[in-house]
Design a protein around this motif. Structure first.
Motif, PDB file in Angstrom:
ATOM      1  N   PRO A  18       0.830  -1.207   0.000  1.00 43.71           N
ATOM      2  CA  PRO A  18       0.000   0.000   0.000  1.00 43.71           C
ATOM      3  C   PRO A  18       0.867   1.260   0.000  1.00 43.71           C
ATOM      4  CG  PRO A  18      -0.900  -1.603   1.514  1.00 43.71           C
ATOM      5  CD  PRO A  18       0.431  -2.150   1.044  1.00 43.71           C
ATOM      6  N   GLY A  19       0.521   2.182  -0.880  1.00 43.52           N
ATOM      7  CA  GLY A  19       1.264   3.424  -1.002  1.00 43.52           C
ATOM      8  C   GLY A  19       2.361   3.385  -2.048  1.00 43.52           C
ATOM      9  N   ASP A  20       2.752   2.184  -2.490  1.00 39.42           N
ATOM     10  CA  ASP A  20       3.785   2.081  -3.521  1.00 39.42           C
ATOM     11  C   ASP A  20       3.275   2.673  -4.831  1.00 39.42           C
ATOM     12  OD1 ASP A  20       5.531   0.810  -1.812  1.00 39.42           O
ATOM     13  OD2 ASP A  20       5.409  -1.158  -2.796  1.00 39.42           O
ATOM     14  N   LYS A  21       4.159   3.399  -5.508  1.00 40.55           N
ATOM     15  CA  LYS A  21       3.812   3.975  -6.799  1.00 40.55           C
ATOM     16  C   LYS A  21       4.165   2.980  -7.892  1.00 40.55           C
ATOM     17  CE  LYS A  21       4.637   7.926  -9.767  1.00 40.55           C
ATOM     18  NZ  LYS A  21       5.439   9.113 -10.014  1.00 40.55           N
ATOM     19  N   ALA A  47     -10.957  -0.629 -10.868  1.00 32.55           N
ATOM     20  CA  ALA A  47     -12.317  -1.118 -10.635  1.00 32.55           C
ATOM     21  C   ALA A  47     -12.349  -2.163  -9.518  1.00 32.55           C
ATOM     22  CB  ALA A  47     -12.898  -1.709 -11.924  1.00 32.55           C
ATOM     23  N   GLU A  48     -11.255  -2.897  -9.362  1.00 33.47           N
ATOM     24  CA  GLU A  48     -11.160  -3.906  -8.298  1.00 33.47           C
ATOM     25  C   GLU A  48     -10.757  -3.287  -6.959  1.00 33.47           C
ATOM     26  OE1 GLU A  48      -8.394  -6.829  -9.748  1.00 33.47           O
ATOM     27  OE2 GLU A  48      -9.680  -7.336 -11.438  1.00 33.47           O
ATOM     28  N   GLY A  49     -10.459  -1.981  -6.975  1.00 34.93           N
ATOM     29  CA  GLY A  49     -10.083  -1.297  -5.743  1.00 34.93           C
ATOM     30  C   GLY A  49      -8.651  -1.547  -5.308  1.00 34.93           C
ATOM     31  N   LEU A  50      -7.803  -2.030  -6.223  1.00 36.38           N
ATOM     32  CA  LEU A  50      -6.419  -2.335  -5.865  1.00 36.38           C
ATOM     33  C   LEU A  50      -5.485  -1.141  -6.020  1.00 36.38           C
ATOM     34  CD1 LEU A  50      -6.111  -5.876  -7.472  1.00 36.38           C
ATOM     35  CD2 LEU A  50      -6.346  -5.310  -5.049  1.00 36.38           C
ATOM     36  N   VAL A  51      -5.810  -0.235  -6.944  1.00 38.82           N
ATOM     37  CA  VAL A  51      -4.960   0.938  -7.174  1.00 38.82           C
ATOM     38  C   VAL A  51      -5.831   2.177  -7.258  1.00 38.82           C
ATOM     39  CG1 VAL A  51      -3.195  -0.400  -8.413  1.00 38.82           C
ATOM     40  CG2 VAL A  51      -4.984   0.771  -9.710  1.00 38.82           C
ATOM     41  N   GLU A  52      -5.184   3.341  -7.095  1.00 45.17           N
ATOM     42  CA  GLU A  52      -5.881   4.608  -7.278  1.00 45.17           C
ATOM     43  C   GLU A  52      -4.939   5.575  -7.975  1.00 45.17           C
ATOM     44  OE1 GLU A  52      -7.062   5.816  -3.387  1.00 45.17           O
ATOM     45  OE2 GLU A  52      -5.025   5.955  -2.640  1.00 45.17           O
ATOM     46  N   GLY A  53      -5.507   6.340  -8.885  1.00 47.70           N
ATOM     47  CA  GLY A  53      -4.714   7.311  -9.619  1.00 47.70           C
ATOM     48  C   GLY A  53      -4.835   8.690  -9.005  1.00 47.70           C
ATOM     49  N   HIS A  54      -3.736   9.432  -9.058  1.00 48.03           N
ATOM     50  CA  HIS A  54      -3.716  10.815  -8.582  1.00 48.03           C
ATOM     51  C   HIS A  54      -3.190  11.671  -9.728  1.00 48.03           C
ATOM     52  CE1 HIS A  54      -4.564   9.786  -4.405  1.00 48.03           C
ATOM     53  NE2 HIS A  54      -3.794   8.736  -4.607  1.00 48.03           N
ATOM     54  N   GLN A  55      -4.024  12.557 -10.229  1.00 45.46           N
ATOM     55  CA  GLN A  55      -3.683  13.392 -11.374  1.00 45.46           C
ATOM     56  C   GLN A  55      -2.326  14.049 -11.201  1.00 45.46           C
ATOM     57  OE1 GLN A  55      -5.674  13.575 -14.120  1.00 45.46           O
ATOM     58  NE2 GLN A  55      -4.055  14.715 -15.107  1.00 45.46           N
ATOM     59  N   GLY A  56      -1.441  13.814 -12.150  1.00 46.33           N
ATOM     60  CA  GLY A  56      -0.134  14.438 -12.137  1.00 46.33           C
ATOM     61  C   GLY A  56       0.886  13.778 -11.222  1.00 46.33           C
ATOM     62  N   ARG A  57       0.450  12.799 -10.431  1.00 47.54           N
ATOM     63  CA  ARG A  57       1.371  12.130  -9.497  1.00 47.54           C
ATOM     64  C   ARG A  57       1.612  10.677  -9.853  1.00 47.54           C
ATOM     65  NH1 ARG A  57      -1.048  12.481  -4.108  1.00 47.54           N
ATOM     66  NH2 ARG A  57       0.655  11.101  -3.581  1.00 47.54           N
ATOM     67  N   GLY A  58       0.594  10.019 -10.379  1.00 46.35           N
ATOM     68  CA  GLY A  58       0.770   8.622 -10.768  1.00 46.35           C
ATOM     69  C   GLY A  58      -0.301   7.711 -10.202  1.00 46.35           C
ATOM     70  N   VAL A  59      -0.040   6.415 -10.312  1.00 43.69           N
ATOM     71  CA  VAL A  59      -0.962   5.387  -9.836  1.00 43.69           C
ATOM     72  C   VAL A  59      -0.290   4.682  -8.662  1.00 43.69           C
ATOM     73  CG1 VAL A  59      -2.191   3.263 -10.438  1.00 43.69           C
ATOM     74  CG2 VAL A  59      -1.952   5.094 -12.136  1.00 43.69           C
ATOM     75  N   PHE A  60      -1.054   4.519  -7.581  1.00 41.65           N
ATOM     76  CA  PHE A  60      -0.521   3.963  -6.346  1.00 41.65           C
ATOM     77  C   PHE A  60      -1.354   2.764  -5.890  1.00 41.65           C
ATOM     78  CE2 PHE A  60       0.674   8.329  -6.626  1.00 41.65           C
ATOM     79  CZ  PHE A  60       1.956   8.390  -6.100  1.00 41.65           C
ATOM     80  N   VAL A  61      -0.697   1.851  -5.168  1.00 41.24           N
ATOM     81  CA  VAL A  61      -1.399   0.716  -4.575  1.00 41.24           C
ATOM     82  C   VAL A  61      -2.247   1.258  -3.430  1.00 41.24           C
ATOM     83  CG1 VAL A  61      -1.138  -1.481  -3.364  1.00 41.24           C
ATOM     84  CG2 VAL A  61       0.478  -0.859  -5.183  1.00 41.24           C
ATOM     85  N   ARG A  62      -3.523   0.874  -3.421  1.00 33.42           N
ATOM     86  CA  ARG A  62      -4.422   1.322  -2.357  1.00 33.42           C
ATOM     87  C   ARG A  62      -4.195   0.533  -1.085  1.00 33.42           C
ATOM     88  NH1 ARG A  62     -10.145   0.685  -2.802  1.00 33.42           N
ATOM     89  NH2 ARG A  62     -10.235   2.054  -1.035  1.00 33.42           N
ATOM     90  N   ASP A  63      -4.467   1.176   0.020  1.00 34.68           N
ATOM     91  CA  ASP A  63      -4.447   0.515   1.318  1.00 34.68           C
ATOM     92  C   ASP A  63      -5.803  -0.152   1.502  1.00 34.68           C
ATOM     93  OD1 ASP A  63      -4.332  -0.334   3.922  1.00 34.68           O
ATOM     94  OD2 ASP A  63      -3.614   1.570   4.718  1.00 34.68           O
TER      95      ASP A  63
END
Length: 77
Positions: free
Chosen positions: A25-28, A55-71
């Motif tokens: 979690p939190g890894d980019k 869609a599976e809730g495993l990652v989340e994107g942050h505009q301009g920052r990247g995609v991160f593993v969700r907690d």
């Protein structure tokens, strides 16, 4: 025998890395261009894999920052 689309194979590989703890979690995740180069696929294939994981809730994107593993603990709150 049906062939698994590239985006599904990539999503499965990243999903397995998250579930095994290799990605925490939190890894980019690498950028789209880095993932394209690594897998030898187009931007659209990587975007489709990311949409699947989101869609599976495993990652989340942050505009301009990247995609991160969700907690996943966030889902329990």
């Amino acid at each position: 025998m049906p062939v698994t689309p590239f985006y599904e194979r990539i999503a499965t590989e990243i999903r397995d890395r998250i579930k095994s703890g290799d990605l925490k979690p939190g890894d980019k995740l690498p950028s789209i261009s880095e993932l394209c180069a690594h897998y030898g696929v187009s931007t659209q294939v990587i975007r489709s894999a990311m949409l699947t994981l989101r869609a599976e809730g495993l990652v989340e994107g942050h505009q301009g920052r990247g995609v991160f593993v969700r907690d996943r603990a966030d889902d329990q709150r």
